[in-house]
Design a protein around this motif. Structure first.
Motif, PDB file in Angstrom:
ATOM      1  N   HIS A 112       0.844  -1.186   0.000  1.00 44.55           N
ATOM      2  CA  HIS A 112       0.000   0.000   0.000  1.00 44.55           C
ATOM      3  C   HIS A 112       0.884   1.242   0.000  1.00 44.55           C
ATOM      4  CE1 HIS A 112      -2.226   3.265   2.146  1.00 44.55           C
ATOM      5  NE2 HIS A 112      -3.028   3.021   1.130  1.00 44.55           N
ATOM      6  N   ALA A 113       0.700   2.097  -0.997  1.00 41.45           N
ATOM      7  CA  ALA A 113       1.538   3.283  -1.128  1.00 41.45           C
ATOM      8  C   ALA A 113       0.668   4.485  -1.470  1.00 41.45           C
ATOM      9  CB  ALA A 113       2.600   3.077  -2.206  1.00 41.45           C
ATOM     10  N   GLU A 114       1.004   5.613  -0.878  1.00 40.41           N
ATOM     11  CA  GLU A 114       0.294   6.854  -1.140  1.00 40.41           C
ATOM     12  C   GLU A 114       1.308   7.952  -1.410  1.00 40.41           C
ATOM     13  OE1 GLU A 114      -2.889   7.107  -1.484  1.00 40.41           O
ATOM     14  OE2 GLU A 114      -3.402   5.105  -0.752  1.00 40.41           O
ATOM     15  N   ALA A 115       0.866   8.948  -2.178  1.00 41.93           N
ATOM     16  CA  ALA A 115       1.733  10.087  -2.482  1.00 41.93           C
ATOM     17  C   ALA A 115       1.064  11.378  -2.038  1.00 41.93           C
ATOM     18  CB  ALA A 115       2.034  10.136  -3.975  1.00 41.93           C
ATOM     19  N   TYR A 116       1.882  12.317  -1.584  1.00 40.74           N
ATOM     20  CA  TYR A 116       1.375  13.614  -1.131  1.00 40.74           C
ATOM     21  C   TYR A 116       2.325  14.716  -1.583  1.00 40.74           C
ATOM     22  CZ  TYR A 116      -1.816  11.205   2.035  1.00 40.74           C
ATOM     23  OH  TYR A 116      -2.806  10.409   2.556  1.00 40.74           O
ATOM     24  N   PRO A 117       1.792  15.915  -1.808  1.00 38.60           N
ATOM     25  CA  PRO A 117       2.701  17.062  -1.893  1.00 38.60           C
ATOM     26  C   PRO A 117       3.425  17.174  -0.555  1.00 38.60           C
ATOM     27  CG  PRO A 117       0.447  17.650  -2.542  1.00 38.60           C
ATOM     28  CD  PRO A 117       0.383  16.304  -1.906  1.00 38.60           C
ATOM     29  N   ALA A 118       4.715  17.343  -0.584  1.00 37.64           N
ATOM     30  CA  ALA A 118       5.490  17.284   0.661  1.00 37.64           C
ATOM     31  C   ALA A 118       4.997  18.302   1.677  1.00 37.64           C
ATOM     32  CB  ALA A 118       6.969  17.511   0.358  1.00 37.64           C
ATOM     33  N   GLY A 119       4.491  19.445   1.227  1.00 37.31           N
ATOM     34  CA  GLY A 119       4.007  20.461   2.139  1.00 37.31           C
ATOM     35  C   GLY A 119       2.727  20.073   2.865  1.00 37.31           C
ATOM     36  N   GLU A 120       2.081  18.995   2.434  1.00 38.44           N
ATOM     37  CA  GLU A 120       0.845  18.534   3.061  1.00 38.44           C
ATOM     38  C   GLU A 120       1.081  17.553   4.205  1.00 38.44           C
ATOM     39  OE1 GLU A 120      -2.784  19.179   2.231  1.00 38.44           O
ATOM     40  OE2 GLU A 120      -1.471  20.911   1.937  1.00 38.44           O
ATOM     41  N   LEU A 121       2.334  17.207   4.469  1.00 42.03           N
ATOM     42  CA  LEU A 121       2.633  16.231   5.515  1.00 42.03           C
ATOM     43  C   LEU A 121       1.962  16.574   6.840  1.00 42.03           C
ATOM     44  CD1 LEU A 121       6.400  15.209   5.375  1.00 42.03           C
ATOM     45  CD2 LEU A 121       4.421  13.694   5.441  1.00 42.03           C
ATOM     46  N   LYS A 122       2.082  17.823   7.222  1.00 37.90           N
ATOM     47  CA  LYS A 122       1.583  18.223   8.546  1.00 37.90           C
ATOM     48  C   LYS A 122       0.065  18.344   8.579  1.00 37.90           C
ATOM     49  CE  LYS A 122       3.137  22.846   7.271  1.00 37.90           C
ATOM     50  NZ  LYS A 122       3.935  22.324   6.152  1.00 37.90           N
ATOM     51  N   HIS A 123      -0.577  18.176   7.435  1.00 41.46           N
ATOM     52  CA  HIS A 123      -2.037  18.251   7.375  1.00 41.46           C
ATOM     53  C   HIS A 123      -2.670  16.868   7.396  1.00 41.46           C
ATOM     54  CE1 HIS A 123      -1.942  22.561   6.819  1.00 41.46           C
ATOM     55  NE2 HIS A 123      -1.044  22.418   5.861  1.00 41.46           N
ATOM     56  N   GLY A 124      -2.000  15.894   7.957  1.00 46.19           N
ATOM     57  CA  GLY A 124      -2.596  14.570   8.101  1.00 46.19           C
ATOM     58  C   GLY A 124      -1.649  13.404   7.954  1.00 46.19           C
ATOM     59  N   PRO A 125      -0.944  13.266   6.817  1.00 44.62           N
ATOM     60  CA  PRO A 125      -0.104  12.075   6.597  1.00 44.62           C
ATOM     61  C   PRO A 125       0.978  11.860   7.634  1.00 44.62           C
ATOM     62  CG  PRO A 125      -0.433  13.289   4.552  1.00 44.62           C
ATOM     63  CD  PRO A 125      -0.993  14.142   5.631  1.00 44.62           C
ATOM     64  N   LEU A 126       1.430  12.920   8.280  1.00 48.21           N
ATOM     65  CA  LEU A 126       2.494  12.778   9.275  1.00 48.21           C
ATOM     66  C   LEU A 126       2.079  11.845  10.415  1.00 48.21           C
ATOM     67  CD1 LEU A 126       5.351  13.915   9.442  1.00 48.21           C
ATOM     68  CD2 LEU A 126       4.461  15.774  10.863  1.00 48.21           C
ATOM     69  N   ALA A 127       0.777  11.709  10.617  1.00 41.79           N
ATOM     70  CA  ALA A 127       0.284  10.799  11.665  1.00 41.79           C
ATOM     71  C   ALA A 127       0.648   9.346  11.369  1.00 41.79           C
ATOM     72  CB  ALA A 127      -1.237  10.936  11.798  1.00 41.79           C
ATOM     73  N   LEU A 128       0.921   9.021  10.119  1.00 37.74           N
ATOM     74  CA  LEU A 128       1.248   7.651   9.738  1.00 37.74           C
ATOM     75  C   LEU A 128       2.721   7.322   9.882  1.00 37.74           C
ATOM     76  CD1 LEU A 128      -0.857   7.459   6.425  1.00 37.74           C
ATOM     77  CD2 LEU A 128      -1.480   6.531   8.660  1.00 37.74           C
ATOM     78  N   VAL A 129       3.538   8.330  10.039  1.00 37.31           N
ATOM     79  CA  VAL A 129       4.985   8.126   9.985  1.00 37.31           C
ATOM     80  C   VAL A 129       5.495   7.520  11.282  1.00 37.31           C
ATOM     81  CG1 VAL A 129       7.213   9.278   9.818  1.00 37.31           C
ATOM     82  CG2 VAL A 129       5.357   9.950   8.290  1.00 37.31           C
ATOM     83  N   ASP A 130       6.222   6.407  11.144  1.00 38.32           N
ATOM     84  CA  ASP A 130       6.971   5.808  12.253  1.00 38.32           C
ATOM     85  C   ASP A 130       8.150   5.057  11.650  1.00 38.32           C
ATOM     86  OD1 ASP A 130       6.011   3.401  11.213  1.00 38.32           O
ATOM     87  OD2 ASP A 130       4.481   3.153  12.774  1.00 38.32           O
ATOM     88  N   ALA A 131       8.848   4.308  12.454  1.00 44.73           N
ATOM     89  CA  ALA A 131      10.066   3.634  11.985  1.00 44.73           C
ATOM     90  C   ALA A 131       9.782   2.583  10.931  1.00 44.73           C
ATOM     91  CB  ALA A 131      10.788   3.011  13.178  1.00 44.73           C
ATOM     92  N   GLU A 132       8.538   2.110  10.825  1.00 44.65           N
ATOM     93  CA  GLU A 132       8.188   1.074   9.855  1.00 44.65           C
ATOM     94  C   GLU A 132       7.638   1.647   8.557  1.00 44.65           C
ATOM     95  OE1 GLU A 132       8.764  -2.271  10.086  1.00 44.65           O
ATOM     96  OE2 GLU A 132       9.965  -1.492  11.746  1.00 44.65           O
TER      97      GLU A 132
END
Length: 608
Positions: free
Chosen positions: A493-513
């Motif tokens: 499962h892969a998703e793409a975002y404009p990098a500036g949108e990280l803090k508007h939601g996708p950053l919640a998914l980020v961890d070491a895995e």
């Protein structure tokens, strides 16, 4: 989505049918089957799975005949079972079908009332019974098919044979591709010329609503009003060599590595003759001079090519550009400005949603249309005012690679031509763009040379369930394309975002895995991208960065960097496409998936 082949000859056609189906397997590979007329009997063999399994069964059962049809299926109506596999038979009538019949429920009830029983869950069996019903009422095979297609709603390509008429085959098309191959004392039908290229290069492309009668002696074509009509004969330029793997493990790998040549062939005309409107057709100058905006319609990977083109068209040509997914555009109340150019993008030229979106745009009042396509004489170019063919050559792998980068090359040419016609391009700027194009195949080859480093990354990706792709500006669509490729063939499962949108939601998914792939060219947004990367590292995310050779940052803990060639300016998205293709390919290899034929997908999407 599915593949059709048929043949009538003085020789055994079973090898022709099986070889044709093997070449069509990229269009669908849930099941396969053939039906042949031998004497006054129709014999059939079907199997779920790949063509090879069906071919083995046909050999074991001693199949041979001078008339036959074959099909490789991508399931739509009904699951992947032998009962749902084509060909379908009704009382000695055998039929194969691509497309979807929208009024099949209504027809099924009518047929049940007439005493017909159904063995499958498919819409196709309805057509076989309808043809038999008309035969029973006195029509011959040609007349029966011509009557039945008038009762069908939806899209279809059909090939039909009958035990009572072993001297001919009848076919029809509406909304799905079908062509006739011409031989000496033998003739063929297929949904793609690759299926019959081993037998003939001479082809007739059937038009919408056509029916045709195929015999050993010749071919008769009839228009939607059943009047006999002459269709032009064409000589296919598809080569057998382009359909063979050669030294590569998969067609996807082959097609990735063919991109320097494919791009070079695609830009040859502009390198030789400059940015002239005639690249898009004889009357292109008159059309393109008057447009005041661009509307791009496409699906899948072609849609991402359109998203990239929007940046070029607005920045270089100074024209407003909107890009829409064709399947969405065709079903909404869209605003139409006849001064806007409608651009459709399709590798096959047969993508149903894109074709229907084009028709809808015309119905709204759009007068000027341009098709960017890889397959000459396909439906979408024939329906367009202007055409520019990419010269990628046959693309067999389901996941598009060289078709995408050649589409980008053509779209860049369009942006520059529009700028030139609008007086927005100086001689120096034009020379600079031409020089960038001239260097592009070499830059792509340099990117291909990164394959060993990307293979090492792929081993790390193979065990991950998810991935994020980030890009900014021109490179955001390339992040989208990278995520699509990874999910298509590796099933991560892969998703793409404009990098500036990280803090508007996708950053919640980020961890070491969660591996995070970053497209980081050395452009004016590089410092912004670096800040976004720091957001990922602060949450323990692991970064995999595709940077340019002249980008000013290096590796550190949790930050892995592969450097593509030096920044190539406005054409950088094309070069940065290569690494994300290779990453998807080698990750799929490491996971042991079927690279060329990913589950649930097919190459030419001719159904909704």
């Amino acid at each position: 989505m599915c593949g059709i082949v048929g043949a009538i000859a003085d020789r055994d056609v079973v090898p022709v049918l099986i070889e044709g189906l093997k070449r069509l397997e990229y269009r669908g590979y849930d099941s396969a089957g053939i039906a042949v007329v031998d004497g006054n009997e129709v014999s059939r063999v079907r199997r779920t799975g790949r063509v090879a399994e069906m071919a083995g069964a046909a050999e074991a059962e001693g199949f041979h005949a001078t008339l036959g049809i074959g099909h490789t299926r991508w399931a739509t109506h009904g699951g992947v079972t032998e009962a749902n596999a084509h060909p379908h038979i009704s009382h000695g009538v055998a039929l194969v079908h691509n497309g979807i019949i929208e009024n099949h429920d209504e027809q099924r009830e009518k047929l049940r009332a007439l005493g017909y029983e159904f063995e499958s869950q498919t819409d196709t069996e309805v057509i076989a019974h309808l043809i038999h019903h008309h035969l029973k009422n006195g029509a011959d095979l040609l007349a029966a098919v011509q009557q039945v297609v008038k009762e069908l709603e939806g899209a279809y390509a059909l090939a039909v044979v009958s035990r009572k008429e072993p001297h001919r085959m009848v076919c029809a098309r509406m909304g799905c591709p079908l062509l006739v191959g011409l031989g000496e004392g033998e003739n063929f039908i297929a949904s793609d010329v690759s299926a019959i290229i081993q037998a003939t290069r001479r082809v007739i492309f059937l038009e919408e609503g056509d029916t045709a009668e195929i015999t050993r002696a010749g071919v008769r074509v009839f228009d939607p009003q059943d009047n006999e009509i002459a269709r032009d004969e064409h000589l296919s330029d598809v080569s057998l060599a382009s359909l063979e793997l050669g030294p590569y493990r998969h067609f996807m790998q082959k097609e990735i590595h063919e991109q320097p040549r494919a791009i070079g062939d695609t830009i040859e005309a502009v390198i030789d003759g400059g940015f002239v409107p005639e690249l898009f057709g004889r009357n292109a100058e008159a059309v393109l001079k008057g447009i005041e905006g661009v509307q791009i319609l496409a699906c899948g990977t072609s849609y991402y090519a359109g998203l990239t083109a929007r940046y070029w068209i607005e920045a270089i040509a100074g024209l407003p550009c909107s890009v829409e997914i064709a399947s969405e555009y065709r079903y909404r109340d869209a605003y139409a400005d006849p001064r806007h150019l409608v651009v459709t993008i399709s590798q096959s030229g047969e993508t149903l949603d894109t074709m229907e979106a084009l028709k809808y745009a015309k119905s709204l009042g759009h007068e000027h249309t341009l098709s960017i396509c890889n397959v000459p004489e396909s439906a979408i170019p024939r329906a367009s005012e202007l055409v520019c063919y990419t010269r990628a050559g046959a693309e067999i792998g389901v996941a598009s690679t060289k078709a995408f980068t050649t589409q980008l090359a053509v779209l860049f040419q369009l942006a520059v031509v529009l700028a030139k016609l609008r007086g927005r391009l100086s001689a120096d700027e034009e020379a600079g763009h031409l020089d960038q194009l001239r260097q592009l195949p070499g830059s792509v080859q340099h990117a291909l040379n990164l394959e060993p480093q990307i293979m090492a990354w792929a081993e790390r990706f193979a065990g991950k369930p998810n991935a994020l792709f980030l890009g900014r500006g021109l490179h955001y669509p390339i992040a989208l394309e990278g995520a699509l490729k990874l999910k298509e063939i590796s099933y991560i499962h892969a998703e793409a975002y404009p990098a500036g949108e990280l803090k508007h939601g996708p950053l919640a998914l980020v961890d070491a895995e969660m591996p995070v792939v970053v497209i980081a060219p050395n452009d004016r947004l590089l410092e912004k991208v670096k800040s976004n990367m720091q957001e990922v590292r602060a949450r323990g995310g692991e970064l995999f960065v595709f940077a340019d050779q002249d980008s000013n940052f290096g590796e550190s803990e949790g930050v892995h960097v592969i450097r593509t060639p030096r920044h190539v300016g406005v054409l950088s998205p094309i070069v940065h496409t290569i690494p994300v293709q290779l990453l998807a390919y080698h990750t799929a290899l490491a996971r042991g998936t079927d690279v060329d034929k990913p589950r649930n997908l097919a190459k030419s999407v001719t159904v909704e």
